[in-house]
Design a protein around this motif. Sequence first.
Motif, PDB file in Angstrom:
ATOM      1  N   HIS A  69      32.215  18.306  19.721  1.00  0.00           N
ATOM      2  CA  HIS A  69      33.525  18.125  20.339  1.00  0.00           C
ATOM      3  C   HIS A  69      33.647  18.773  21.716  1.00  0.00           C
ATOM      4  O   HIS A  69      34.547  18.448  22.472  1.00  0.00           O
ATOM      5  CB  HIS A  69      34.632  18.625  19.403  1.00  0.00           C
ATOM      6  CG  HIS A  69      34.615  20.106  19.189  1.00  0.00           C
ATOM      7  ND1 HIS A  69      33.780  20.715  18.271  1.00  0.00           N
ATOM      8  CD2 HIS A  69      35.308  21.099  19.784  1.00  0.00           C
ATOM      9  CE1 HIS A  69      33.983  22.022  18.307  1.00  0.00           C
ATOM     10  NE2 HIS A  69      34.916  22.284  19.212  1.00  0.00           N
ATOM     11  N   HIS A  70      32.750  19.668  22.064  1.00  0.00           N
ATOM     12  CA  HIS A  70      32.799  20.280  23.394  1.00  0.00           C
ATOM     13  C   HIS A  70      32.268  19.334  24.472  1.00  0.00           C
ATOM     14  O   HIS A  70      32.711  19.383  25.621  1.00  0.00           O
ATOM     15  CB  HIS A  70      31.981  21.577  23.434  1.00  0.00           C
ATOM     16  CG  HIS A  70      32.532  22.659  22.557  1.00  0.00           C
ATOM     17  ND1 HIS A  70      33.728  23.278  22.813  1.00  0.00           N
ATOM     18  CD2 HIS A  70      32.055  23.218  21.426  1.00  0.00           C
ATOM     19  CE1 HIS A  70      33.970  24.181  21.876  1.00  0.00           C
ATOM     20  NE2 HIS A  70      32.965  24.165  21.010  1.00  0.00           N
ATOM     21  N   SER A  74      32.737  14.293  28.025  1.00  0.00           N
ATOM     22  CA  SER A  74      31.851  14.149  29.175  1.00  0.00           C
ATOM     23  C   SER A  74      30.758  13.125  28.912  1.00  0.00           C
ATOM     24  O   SER A  74      30.411  12.334  29.791  1.00  0.00           O
ATOM     25  CB  SER A  74      31.214  15.491  29.515  1.00  0.00           C
ATOM     26  OG  SER A  74      32.191  16.422  29.857  1.00  0.00           O
ATOM     27  N   ILE A  75      30.196  13.141  27.705  1.00  0.00           N
ATOM     28  CA  ILE A  75      29.141  12.196  27.367  1.00  0.00           C
ATOM     29  C   ILE A  75      29.693  10.776  27.346  1.00  0.00           C
ATOM     30  O   ILE A  75      29.064   9.848  27.869  1.00  0.00           O
ATOM     31  CB  ILE A  75      28.505  12.568  26.004  1.00  0.00           C
ATOM     32  CG1 ILE A  75      27.710  13.865  26.147  1.00  0.00           C
ATOM     33  CG2 ILE A  75      27.600  11.457  25.506  1.00  0.00           C
ATOM     34  CD1 ILE A  75      27.245  14.449  24.831  1.00  0.00           C
TER      35      ILE A  75
END
Length: 188
Positions: A69-70, A74-75
Amino acid sequence: MLSECCLNTVQLKFFDKNHRSQRRDKSLIIVETAIYRVSCLNPTVLSVVMSNDIVAYEDLKVRNMVKNHHLAKSISDAAWTQFCQWVEYFGKVFGVATVAVPPHNTSQNCSNCGEIVKKSLSTRTHSCPHCGTVLDRDQNAALNILEIGIRTVGHTGTRFSSLETSTSAWVGKLLQVSRVVERESLRR
């Protein structure tokens, strides 16, 4: 990140408006973001494919990486899966070999001697105690991926049947690839 910022401003700006116009504005921003992503991705993929004789990349499992989830936002925003699909497509169109390399130990193996050097994700420098090689972790992984990709394409019976298989052609292509790697290492 661009789309998230735009969506936040639209939500704040049109908070008092009716819900229909707010949904329309959100959908327009989502569509504009998708168009922007494609317009940035296409020239990048074309330049990668057109400027190389072989494109080797890590066959990352993006679906599994998004579970973190971090990094998920972005991915997903970077469109890694779409990038790899387009590299494969344009590679077939322009006759460039594209190889998806399994990601196992690409950053752990030393690109010079082949020994496994364990390191955590936070360690950004590869320093091999066996041969003394000191490289950036990403550069070490890129050299390993390139080597595996060249070995894969060099085998007979791969799915790249349209490629030239004569020895002199392969030697020429390997020299071109090594020149590209040298140029990239001199730039850093």
